[in-house]
Design an enzyme around this catalytic site. Sequence first.
Site, short mmCIF file in Angstrom:
data_model
loop_
_atom_site.label_atom_id
_atom_site.label_comp_id
_atom_site.label_asym_id
_atom_site.label_seq_id
_atom_site.Cartn_x
_atom_site.Cartn_y
_atom_site.Cartn_z
CG ASP A 40 -0.25 -0.43 2.09
OD1 ASP A 40 0.51 -1.49 2.95
OD2 ASP A 40 -0.56 0.67 3.42
CD GLU B 8 4.37 1.25 7.80
OE1 GLU B 8 4.66 1.45 8.50
OE2 GLU B 8 3.77 1.43 6.43
#
Lengths: 422, 422
Positions: A102, A167
Amino acid sequence: MNLQEAIKEKINSKREEYTQFLQSVVQQPSTTGNELKAQTIVADRLKELGLEVDVWVPDFEELKKSEFFNPRRDNYENSPNVVGILKGKKNGRSLILNGHIDVVPAGDESKWTDHPYSGKVIEGKLYGRGTTDMKGGNMSTLIALETIIDLGIELKGDVIYESVIEEETGGAGTLAAIQRGYKADVALIPEPSEMKIFPKQQGSLWFEVTVEGVSAHGGTRYEGVSAIEKGWIVFQEILRLEETRNKPLRKDPLYKNNPIPIPINIGQFNGGYFPSAVPEEAKIQGRYGIAPGETITEAKEMFQSMLENLKSIDEWFEKYPVSVEWGGIHLPPGGCDDDHPMLEVLKNNYYKVEKEEPIIAGSTWATDGGLLTQAGGIPSIVFGPGTTSMAHFTDEYVDLEKMFRTAEITALSIIEWCEINE
Amino acid sequence: MNLQEAIKEKINSKREEYTQFLQSVVQQPSTTGNELKAQTIVADRLKELGLEVDVWVPDFEELKKSEFFNPRRDNYENSPNVVGILKGKKNGRSLILNGHIDVVPAGDESKWTDHPYSGKVIEGKLYGRGTTDMKGGNMSTLIALETIIDLGIELKGDVIYESVIEEETGGAGTLAAIQRGYKADVALIPEPSEMKIFPKQQGSLWFEVTVEGVSAHGGTRYEGVSAIEKGWIVFQEILRLEETRNKPLRKDPLYKNNPIPIPINIGQFNGGYFPSAVPEEAKIQGRYGIAPGETITEAKEMFQSMLENLKSIDEWFEKYPVSVEWGGIHLPPGGCDDDHPMLEVLKNNYYKVEKEEPIIAGSTWATDGGLLTQAGGIPSIVFGPGTTSMAHFTDEYVDLEKMFRTAEITALSIIEWCEINE
């Protein structure tokens, strides 16, 4: 030709191919909730390498069982985790290569020289949101693994390649991988350390503080109380708390060149709803750095006591106390023992490739290493090619040369750690 | 029974009916863009009274021809203006009764004791967004007109009842009514003056200031520059400008009891887009009071020069100058001559009903009076029942007793101004 030369030559022969592959991953805007396409590309590559590949959607109900879970959403549809396993031939030391897929939002796209997801290469730099944080890092570990396979090297220990979600906004991806049972003797996380080695990583919490005012017509604003003005008092106290919390860390050799070892970043300040009304509410959102060795509970208590002390600065806060919510990123600090053998392995191989001693420091941000360490019991070390200052920044890039050299050091370290099965 | 007694008795006999009608108007949340239902109720009532009623959708292209137009949207579908005309029998002095139907948003609804559009009556107060600003005021002029009709009084001059859209967000409704040709010798605007008479009304502009920073990862926030922190410098300079601009007005007898005659209200401060990124942009939005007698151009120049001076306070602004956009409310100051005859009429009738001298002051906010005065050439006076401090406020209400007394004073003043046609 020795092993190091073979690795270097193999990597160099595939530079073009690796660059194109990284471009294809960077061109997927894999912000939270939109990770599917990028993860599919990664999973396909791992399958081509002949790894055992596990693709699964994290289970919200399962995650909820963990004290480390701090949900931002209630399902992970379209956000699968990807794990590829290179099984060792004997019971050698195992290793996790953990990286998140991400990326943070691109911000004001008009400020970017090219499109934020262009993946353009200019003078050895590959540009795009997420290049440095941390698709370039993930690429360096993938290249290391692919090179070992290309060279026909068999290892004794397992290598587990984790491409995790979320994350940047909470850590649910790594937590789900821990819950699924992926364990190893040590984890390497190629977050953008600029090829420094970080045996300690600070934790990070997101906070949202709500400050109240009293609304009134803007033309008689003296009859109201501005939540923006009161919010500014809170803003300054947050900065003072940062100063207090950082004093002891300034003596820590790991943070010696760092002006603010564990920053409190105020990322958003939003007050008011109408230009000609006195704002009755302001929200201050930010990230709160947690010192290695500190618990999340201790850190929250310190923040709370700063908020309670506000009333001694302005009696307004006696009647209108300021509240805090902890949402989003909720990562504990992580790391490994000072004498962990993987640290020596990394240092030695860094020296072999770079011909100089590596810089050993403490991370300036949280990583999934905190979850690996505290929720998974897996010592974790950060070492990656990205430029720290480019993370979350306009015109983010990764330096390809550094990425390939990191891959070389990583390949050598994997081989030394997991050992060749002769 | 004299005329004043007859008016009082007629109004009192219909208090219940008027209260219910006001409730039905308040229960329509007629924020900008949502005025249709409330306007339909008003238009129907004017038709029942036998007035000539004109309902039309303002024409964007026509509005654009005026220098006073500052659009917030590009069409007015579902936002009609309503005008009702009580034609005079001879060429007597004419009068416009101007009031806006739009209301500001309710803000945080959870802070309201009842639903923001309840229209509940508790101890003589009718509650709801827009009651004081200015549906209660519009009701007082409607009652005045209806009472004159009920009593079978014929006037020499025309009375033009205007229920306009969009005062709160730009003034397009009144501007459209001027463009449609509605003129009179004077305009009365029942904005919430607390039954004070305002022969002068300040103007008001909305501004949006953009402040730049440099983004960075929150963990290395010292590598970025916070647009929120730079925004706070701008915030303080805006407050200093307010101080400078208000000094001369503090000597004006019209503003003698007013701590800030022409306020600059900072209604919104929005900076940053992500908790763990250094904010690269902050927007400051507010309303800028324009002194009676000042032009919009002069006021804008003073603001601009404050922004240009920022670089002498912080060299940051040399490289990243702060820009301003003027959008939304864009109302010039308005009023009438000190010796305008309608002022005497109002004062006399106020004394007849209240048995004390009225307070004459300057308005603390802009009204459509500025457009009537500057774009329409129509002197305008504000006199209304609403409580100034409740405008744009949680638990907004109008005091019904004051509304009925204002209606009585207004009926007497209309009759004195337009004269009875015997």
